[in-house]
Design a protein around this motif. Sequence first.
Motif, PDB file in Angstrom:
ATOM      1  N   MET A   1       0.850  -1.189   0.000  1.00 34.99           N
ATOM      2  CA  MET A   1       0.000   0.000   0.000  1.00 34.99           C
ATOM      3  C   MET A   1       0.887   1.241   0.000  1.00 34.99           C
ATOM      4  SD  MET A   1      -3.324   0.642   0.402  1.00 34.99           S
ATOM      5  CE  MET A   1      -4.101   2.236   0.345  1.00 34.99           C
ATOM      6  N   ARG A  19     -11.133  10.735   4.131  1.00 34.68           N
ATOM      7  CA  ARG A  19     -11.674   9.440   3.713  1.00 34.68           C
ATOM      8  C   ARG A  19     -13.193   9.400   3.799  1.00 34.68           C
ATOM      9  NH1 ARG A  19      -8.166   4.889   3.171  1.00 34.68           N
ATOM     10  NH2 ARG A  19     -10.086   3.692   3.226  1.00 34.68           N
ATOM     11  N   ARG A  21     -14.677   6.216   3.507  1.00 32.56           N
ATOM     12  CA  ARG A  21     -14.964   4.866   3.975  1.00 32.56           C
ATOM     13  C   ARG A  21     -13.687   4.211   4.460  1.00 32.56           C
ATOM     14  NH1 ARG A  21     -12.554   2.172   0.161  1.00 32.56           N
ATOM     15  NH2 ARG A  21     -12.060   3.521  -1.548  1.00 32.56           N
ATOM     16  N   LEU A  25     -13.090   4.900   9.538  1.00 33.06           N
ATOM     17  CA  LEU A  25     -12.083   5.880   9.091  1.00 33.06           C
ATOM     18  C   LEU A  25     -12.723   7.087   8.388  1.00 33.06           C
ATOM     19  CD1 LEU A  25      -9.279   3.518   7.657  1.00 33.06           C
ATOM     20  CD2 LEU A  25      -9.388   4.592   9.915  1.00 33.06           C
ATOM     21  N   GLU A  30      -6.077  11.626   5.418  1.00 29.84           N
ATOM     22  CA  GLU A  30      -4.978  10.701   5.127  1.00 29.84           C
ATOM     23  C   GLU A  30      -4.066  11.271   4.048  1.00 29.84           C
ATOM     24  OE1 GLU A  30      -6.355   7.048   3.347  1.00 29.84           O
ATOM     25  OE2 GLU A  30      -7.074   8.065   1.537  1.00 29.84           O
ATOM     26  N   LEU A  31      -2.890  10.654   3.938  1.00 26.77           N
ATOM     27  CA  LEU A  31      -2.056  10.849   2.764  1.00 26.77           C
ATOM     28  C   LEU A  31      -2.652   9.947   1.694  1.00 26.77           C
ATOM     29  CD1 LEU A  31       1.567  10.664   4.239  1.00 26.77           C
ATOM     30  CD2 LEU A  31       0.138  12.685   3.902  1.00 26.77           C
ATOM     31  N   LYS A  35      -3.161   0.727  -3.670  1.00 20.11           N
ATOM     32  CA  LYS A  35      -2.405  -0.534  -3.747  1.00 20.11           C
ATOM     33  C   LYS A  35      -1.753  -0.712  -5.109  1.00 20.11           C
ATOM     34  CE  LYS A  35      -5.373  -3.077  -0.538  1.00 20.11           C
ATOM     35  NZ  LYS A  35      -6.587  -2.235  -0.536  1.00 20.11           N
ATOM     36  N   LEU A  70      -0.086  -2.927   8.516  1.00 18.02           N
ATOM     37  CA  LEU A  70      -1.525  -2.863   8.785  1.00 18.02           C
ATOM     38  C   LEU A  70      -2.108  -4.256   9.017  1.00 18.02           C
ATOM     39  CD1 LEU A  70      -2.722  -0.257   6.131  1.00 18.02           C
ATOM     40  CD2 LEU A  70      -2.571   0.088   8.594  1.00 18.02           C
ATOM     41  N   LEU A  76       2.101  -0.335   4.790  1.00 17.81           N
ATOM     42  CA  LEU A  76       1.889   1.015   4.279  1.00 17.81           C
ATOM     43  C   LEU A  76       3.241   1.722   4.181  1.00 17.81           C
ATOM     44  CD1 LEU A  76      -0.506   2.834   3.584  1.00 17.81           C
ATOM     45  CD2 LEU A  76      -0.727   3.331   6.024  1.00 17.81           C
ATOM     46  N   VAL A 114      -6.020   9.689   9.982  1.00 15.70           N
ATOM     47  CA  VAL A 114      -6.096   8.226  10.016  1.00 15.70           C
ATOM     48  C   VAL A 114      -4.959   7.752  10.939  1.00 15.70           C
ATOM     49  CG1 VAL A 114      -5.705   6.198   8.574  1.00 15.70           C
ATOM     50  CG2 VAL A 114      -7.147   8.067   7.730  1.00 15.70           C
ATOM     51  N   ALA A 116      -2.863   5.266  11.312  1.00 18.94           N
ATOM     52  CA  ALA A 116      -1.592   4.789  10.759  1.00 18.94           C
ATOM     53  C   ALA A 116      -0.722   5.950  10.274  1.00 18.94           C
ATOM     54  CB  ALA A 116      -1.852   3.810   9.615  1.00 18.94           C
ATOM     55  N   ASP A 117      -1.342   6.984   9.726  1.00 18.47           N
ATOM     56  CA  ASP A 117      -0.590   8.061   9.094  1.00 18.47           C
ATOM     57  C   ASP A 117       0.101   8.989  10.098  1.00 18.47           C
ATOM     58  OD1 ASP A 117      -2.080   6.821   7.095  1.00 18.47           O
ATOM     59  OD2 ASP A 117      -2.303   8.654   5.932  1.00 18.47           O
TER      60      ASP A 117
HETATM   61  N1  DCM Z   1      -4.646   3.334   4.809  1.00 20.22           N
HETATM   62  C1  DCM Z   1      -4.082   4.133   5.802  1.00 20.22           C
HETATM   63  N2  DCM Z   1      -3.469   5.306   5.473  1.00 20.22           N
HETATM   64  C2  DCM Z   1      -3.413   5.697   4.165  1.00 20.22           C
HETATM   65  C3  DCM Z   1      -3.984   4.899   3.154  1.00 20.22           C
HETATM   66  C4  DCM Z   1      -4.597   3.726   3.511  1.00 20.22           C
HETATM   67  O1  DCM Z   1      -4.129   3.759   6.977  1.00 20.22           O
HETATM   68  N3  DCM Z   1      -2.795   6.842   3.881  1.00 20.22           N
HETATM   69  C5  DCM Z   1      -5.306   2.071   5.195  1.00 20.22           C
HETATM   70  C6  DCM Z   1      -6.785   2.190   5.310  1.00 20.22           C
HETATM   71  C7  DCM Z   1      -7.261   0.809   4.963  1.00 20.22           C
HETATM   72  C8  DCM Z   1      -6.196   0.247   4.025  1.00 20.22           C
HETATM   73  O2  DCM Z   1      -5.050   1.092   4.207  1.00 20.22           O
HETATM   74  O3  DCM Z   1      -7.262   0.019   6.147  1.00 20.22           O
HETATM   75  C9  DCM Z   1      -6.642   0.207   2.571  1.00 20.22           C
HETATM   76  O4  DCM Z   1      -6.912   1.506   2.144  1.00 20.22           O
HETATM   77  P1  DCM Z   1      -7.941   1.815   0.941  1.00 20.22           P
HETATM   78  O5  DCM Z   1      -9.306   1.499   1.467  1.00 20.22           O
HETATM   79  O6  DCM Z   1      -7.752   3.295   0.696  1.00 20.22           O
HETATM   80  O7  DCM Z   1      -7.516   0.971  -0.198  1.00 20.22           O
END
Ligand code: DCM
Length: 131
Positions: A1, A19, A21, A25, A30-31, A35, A70, A76, A114, A116-117
């Motif tokens: 990702m 985002r 969805r 989230l 997000e950035l 994929k 993730l 990611l 988000v 993770a970011d």
């Molecule tokens: N995701 C994230 N941060 C991002 C892009 C994606 O945490 N900048 C995570 C969110 C989802 C997974 O990656 O759990 C898949 O993302 P998507 O639904 O955008 O394909």
Amino acid sequence: MLAGAILDSSGTRILLARRARPVELAGLWELPGGKAEVGETDEEALRRELAEELGIAVGVEFELRDQVVLSDELVLIARWARVIAGEPTAREHQAVRWVDAEELSTLCDEGRLVPADTVWVPELVARLRRA
Ligand code: DCM
């Protein structure tokens, strides 16, 4: 990702996308990215995804320091990038906005990114302040 930390033409702001969805989230920033498909390099995947999602052409540069695991299948990775052409438009997101170092820090502190970011925020803030 792959996610892109996309710099504007002034070099002082990066692009965030809100985002739509999934529900847990939705509404968080997000950035943007996506994929890689089979046979695509990271760089090609990021350029394709940003063209599809936001209507922009970017030049992709180096990888940011941290990677986020993730799940078993999903890691990611964020790459620094610059806009070459196009005005970002939210085609699959709720909104897009350019943020400077201060705005990015504030959004992070307020829990509006988000989860993770958030790992990239210290590096991004430092790079934006250096600009
Ligand atoms: N995701 C994230 N941060 C991002 C892009 C994606 O945490 N900048 C995570 C969110 C989802 C997974 O990656 O759990 C898949 O993302 P998507 O639904 O955008 O394909």
